[in-house]
Design a protein around this motif. Sequence first.
Motif: not given
Length: 227
Positions: A152-154, A158-159, A203-204
């Motif tokens: 859930h953090l990522f 997302p970094p 995301r992604h």
Amino acid sequence: MRGDLSTGRKRHSHPYDWYVDECWVAMQLYRALGGFAAEKAAGEAIWDPSAGLGNTIEHFQNNGHVTFASDIVERIDYSLFSATAAPLPQFFSADFLETTAAPARCSIVCNPPYSYIKGISEAFVRHALTLSSRRVCAVLPVKWLTSQARFHLFTDHPPQAVMILSQRPSMPPGDMIAAMGNRAFNGGDYAWFVWDVTRPTPRHETRTIWLPPLDRPDLHQPIEVLA
């Protein structure tokens, strides 16, 4: 003893996860992100909230950045820092997770604790994302990527990039370096996790980047899309 101290082997752990990263670890981040020129141009500081000896912010202060350092215990080695490049790091004693405001507009760069309290590394990152004005950069074991608990953090945050240190750094417990001798400097698998809070990453779309070994100075160039 292995250089990667993220194994959970508590007999080797420091009670506050005080592991000493080599100064070149932050130097590689600094170069890859274009010398943090955006922070310098905006008059923003660099803050390490788990400062230890000060190895992580040494390269920043020595290149003219205003720096802040905090930790539960003061262990700063002021001999690391140039007396002329910029003011010495301003240290204050604090539990980062209880800190409600940054000392100034800043990016947060740190080697956070990751095991002495369950989930503390994720809590550090999430809290840093609320306090940073620009970037959060945390150096953590590569295996930190592979966790159901951090899914859930990522996905929530997302970094911008995961920057893998091809040259494997050593991070021995700070209170055991002298006793361990050469065994303290066996490399482990680490990466810089980078978030840009001014431009959240979809995301992604996290980038994976391999930072070159130290003996390839020709490859140590700013990564334009991240600088």
